[in-house]
Motif scaffolding. Structure first.
Motif, PDB file in Angstrom:
ATOM      1  N   MET A  73       0.721  -1.262  -0.113  1.00  0.00           N
ATOM      2  CA  MET A  73      -0.041   0.110  -0.026  1.00  0.00           C
ATOM      3  C   MET A  73       0.816   1.211   0.077  1.00  0.00           C
ATOM      4  SD  MET A  73      -3.187  -0.861   2.650  1.00  0.00           S
ATOM      5  CE  MET A  73      -4.265  -1.891   1.989  1.00  0.00           C
ATOM      6  N   LEU A  74       0.314   2.188  -0.622  1.00  0.00           N
ATOM      7  CA  LEU A  74       0.986   3.564  -0.677  1.00  0.00           C
ATOM      8  C   LEU A  74      -0.024   4.537  -0.236  1.00  0.00           C
ATOM      9  CD1 LEU A  74       2.651   3.240  -4.095  1.00  0.00           C
ATOM     10  CD2 LEU A  74       3.773   3.339  -2.052  1.00  0.00           C
ATOM     11  N   THR A  75       0.489   5.771   0.349  1.00  0.00           N
ATOM     12  CA  THR A  75      -0.597   6.873   0.342  1.00  0.00           C
ATOM     13  C   THR A  75      -0.915   7.495  -1.010  1.00  0.00           C
ATOM     14  OG1 THR A  75       1.101   8.562   0.634  1.00  0.00           O
ATOM     15  CG2 THR A  75       0.704   7.335   2.712  1.00  0.00           C
ATOM     16  N   PRO A  76      -1.869   8.114  -0.997  1.00  0.00           N
ATOM     17  CA  PRO A  76      -2.283   8.568  -2.426  1.00  0.00           C
ATOM     18  C   PRO A  76      -1.239   9.704  -2.707  1.00  0.00           C
ATOM     19  CG  PRO A  76      -4.170   8.585  -1.048  1.00  0.00           C
ATOM     20  CD  PRO A  76      -3.074   8.141  -0.191  1.00  0.00           C
ATOM     21  N   ASP A  77      -0.501  10.486  -1.858  1.00  0.00           N
ATOM     22  CA  ASP A  77       0.448  11.188  -2.326  1.00  0.00           C
ATOM     23  C   ASP A  77       1.669  10.471  -2.780  1.00  0.00           C
ATOM     24  OD1 ASP A  77      -0.704  13.728  -1.787  1.00  0.00           O
ATOM     25  OD2 ASP A  77       0.043  13.940   0.069  1.00  0.00           O
ATOM     26  N   GLN A  78       2.024   9.370  -2.097  1.00  0.00           N
ATOM     27  CA  GLN A  78       3.057   8.398  -2.608  1.00  0.00           C
ATOM     28  C   GLN A  78       2.727   8.150  -3.952  1.00  0.00           C
ATOM     29  OE1 GLN A  78       3.163   5.846   0.728  1.00  0.00           O
ATOM     30  NE2 GLN A  78       4.486   7.081   2.036  1.00  0.00           N
ATOM     31  N   TYR A  79       1.726   7.494  -4.041  1.00  0.00           N
ATOM     32  CA  TYR A  79       1.040   6.846  -5.245  1.00  0.00           C
ATOM     33  C   TYR A  79       1.486   8.053  -6.453  1.00  0.00           C
ATOM     34  CZ  TYR A  79      -1.759   4.443  -8.933  1.00  0.00           C
ATOM     35  OH  TYR A  79      -2.051   4.059  -9.938  1.00  0.00           O
ATOM     36  N   SER A  80       1.001   9.155  -6.075  1.00  0.00           N
ATOM     37  CA  SER A  80       1.023  10.074  -7.236  1.00  0.00           C
ATOM     38  C   SER A  80       2.241  10.530  -7.671  1.00  0.00           C
ATOM     39  CB  SER A  80       0.340  11.473  -6.640  1.00  0.00           C
ATOM     40  OG  SER A  80       0.447  12.567  -7.451  1.00  0.00           O
ATOM     41  N   THR A  81       3.462  10.479  -6.703  1.00  0.00           N
ATOM     42  CA  THR A  81       4.819  10.584  -6.922  1.00  0.00           C
ATOM     43  C   THR A  81       5.192   9.524  -7.901  1.00  0.00           C
ATOM     44  OG1 THR A  81       5.166  11.727  -4.914  1.00  0.00           O
ATOM     45  CG2 THR A  81       7.042  10.834  -5.956  1.00  0.00           C
ATOM     46  N   LEU A  82       4.803   8.284  -7.597  1.00  0.00           N
ATOM     47  CA  LEU A  82       5.329   7.233  -8.336  1.00  0.00           C
ATOM     48  C   LEU A  82       4.517   7.334  -9.809  1.00  0.00           C
ATOM     49  CD1 LEU A  82       6.561   4.408  -8.670  1.00  0.00           C
ATOM     50  CD2 LEU A  82       4.656   3.324  -7.788  1.00  0.00           C
ATOM     51  N   TYR A  83       3.339   7.688 -10.103  1.00  0.00           N
ATOM     52  CA  TYR A  83       2.459   7.767 -10.863  1.00  0.00           C
ATOM     53  C   TYR A  83       3.204   8.751 -12.083  1.00  0.00           C
ATOM     54  CZ  TYR A  83      -1.299   8.864 -14.218  1.00  0.00           C
ATOM     55  OH  TYR A  83      -2.092   9.058 -15.419  1.00  0.00           O
ATOM     56  N   HIS A  84       3.456   9.753 -11.516  1.00  0.00           N
ATOM     57  CA  HIS A  84       4.353  10.911 -12.375  1.00  0.00           C
ATOM     58  C   HIS A  84       5.645  10.902 -12.833  1.00  0.00           C
ATOM     59  CE1 HIS A  84       0.885  13.785 -12.595  1.00  0.00           C
ATOM     60  NE2 HIS A  84       0.774  13.639 -11.247  1.00  0.00           N
ATOM     61  N   ASN A  85       6.335  10.055 -11.983  1.00  0.00           N
ATOM     62  CA  ASN A  85       7.572   9.662 -12.358  1.00  0.00           C
ATOM     63  C   ASN A  85       7.797   8.394 -13.391  1.00  0.00           C
ATOM     64  OD1 ASN A  85       9.904   7.241 -11.833  1.00  0.00           O
ATOM     65  ND2 ASN A  85      10.773   9.167 -11.289  1.00  0.00           N
TER      66      ASN A  85
END
Length: 304
Positions: A73-85
């Motif tokens: 699991m990731l927090t939404p902010d961690q997920y967003s960082t991964l998404y954009h990277n």
């Protein structure tokens, strides 16, 4: 030209050229069913907040392609960082941040399932007085039994001390249970606290280790609005030979803003089925004893 589909897994903490051992069987099933695989370093992303380092072994792709994450699991902010990277490398995760949070945080899911799930109240932990506010709001439950959890997870294996309260009107017990939950979740507390109406569900068995009552629950996975699998939630207890009718849930799934999500359902003692919660399909566990080859075969078939 045959389609190329990607699954993103976490690296092993001890061997960065291999998948995390907890996902090794999924990794094998994914590759056996035609998926290409990518690995990233979960700890670099979450603990060190360094997405570039976390994904340094992922080379840019020539064309934009979709990828499904299967991992922790990731927090939404961690997920967003991964998404954009990943997007900068021409890999697009199947859900964006909003779609991820829609099913990852229970309060965000309520706009889709409120009519089909137990009565729920919640408060963000952003203010010092949030516990007092939540306890005041819990008066809406009267003397009903209730369940306590954070926005994502409960401490259900500490059933009597950090999850279940037999009477919502017992404010001392309610506060003690919330305090215990916060202490046990520690740094992993997700966003805030949720209080839910406790409904009588069909009995399955008693958990052999925690003593928690297990109920007749199932986990459904949907990809692009299509049901790709329904699985017994618990590995203990005797389930019925036939799975429940999912037609109503498949109709409901059409209105959920997510491309890949799980839906946990349960049977009440009166025989009716209810939704317990949604989850983002990328971080929802596949229940034990599930045929993972079948899961990845069905996932492959519903992806463009």
């Amino acid at each position: 030209m045959p389609k190329q589909l990607y699954i993103l897994f976490c690296e092993s903490p001890l061997n960065r050229n291999k998948v995390d051992p907890d996902f090794e069987s999924e990794f094998l099933s994914a590759t056996e069913n035609g998926f290409c695989t990518l690995l990233f370093n979960f700890d670099e992303l979450v603990d060190n907040k360094d997405a570039e380092l976390a994904t340094k072994r992922i080379k840019p792709n020539g064309t934009l392609t979709d990828v499904v994450y299967r991992g922790w699991m990731l927090t939404p902010d961690q997920y967003s960082t991964l998404y954009h990277n990943l997007l900068a490398k021409n890999y697009r995760l199947i859900n964006n941040k909003i779609e991820y949070q829609n099913c990852h945080y229970l309060p965000d899911s309520l706009k889709f399932i409120s009519a089909h799930t137990p009565k729920t109240i919640f408060e963000s932990a952003s203010s010092e007085s949030f516990i007092n506010t939540l306890i005041a709001e819990a008066k809406a439950f009267g003397s009903q039994p209730i369940i306590i959890k954070d926005y994502v997870k409960s401490e259900k294996h500490h059933w009597q001390t950090a999850c279940f309260v037999s009477q919502a009107s017992n404010t001392a017990k309610l506060k003690e249970t919330i305090d215990n939950l916060i202490r046990l979740r520690g740094d992993y507390l997700n966003e805030g606290i949720v209080i839910r109406e406790f409904l009588e569900l069909s009995d399955l068995t008693i958990h052999s280790k925690s003593g928690m009552p297990l109920k007749e629950e199932y986990r459904l996975f949907f990809c692009h609005k299509k049901l790709i699998g329904i699985y017994n939630y618990w590995e203990e207890g005797e389930y019925l030979a036939s799975k429940p009718d999912t037609e109503g849930f498949e109709v409901l799934a059409q209105g959920i803003t997510s491309n890949f999500f799980s839906m946990d359902i349960a049977r009440q003692k009166n025989g009716n089925l209810i939704i317990i919660e949604l989850g983002d399909g990328q971080v929802s566990g596949i229940p034990d004893h599930t045929d993972q080859n079948e899961f990845y075969k069905n996932l492959w078939s519903c992806l463009p």
